[in-house]
Design a protein around this motif. Sequence first.
Motif: not given
Length: 184
Positions: A164-181, A18-24
């Motif tokens: 917003p309040s800590g030293e940063g945060f890391k999350a992993r996003f997977f199985d993303f979809s964006l589909t027009a209806t 997936g997409l692993i992102v670390e927030a500022v």
Amino acid sequence: MPEWMIAQPVSVTESADGLIVEAVKGSDFWRKTHYGFIHDNGHLYAEPITGDFTMQVSFDGNYTNEYDHAGLMVWADETTWIKTGLEFTEGRYFASAVVTRDFSDWAVAPLETYSGALTMRLKREGGSFEMHYRRAETDPWTLLRIAYLTDAPTLHAGRMIGAPSGEGFKARFFDFSLTATEKK
């Protein structure tokens, strides 16, 4: 093609997992409530989409600090947006939705049995948006919120993260979809 809008995260890694992102540290989206501040420095990985759509993503993260959050976002401009996902607050996990039309409002639902991953679905029909979540692929969808945002034809839609309040945060996003209806 998606791109980072608003602010660049500390790091982004794409892999088969997936997409692993670390927030500022200090990153967030929030406007004009009794807190008395505006934060417009969160991380949004989005692309433009016109008309009705359904967007979905599964994600997990190392939620440890107050207000660590990740999930989906629809953005018209800095005063008109929705973010929905999982937020860690008061030492607990919540499905969360913030709808902003100049002023932010916040709705949460406690996740008493959160097991480490969550799937969010956000569906647009005209100017209205439905937000659902589920803990496991076999679980039924749970409605979190229905809200009006805007009838602007084109919006930016994608994954968001903030710390917003800590030293940063890391999350992993997977199985993303964006589909027009399709129009009926």
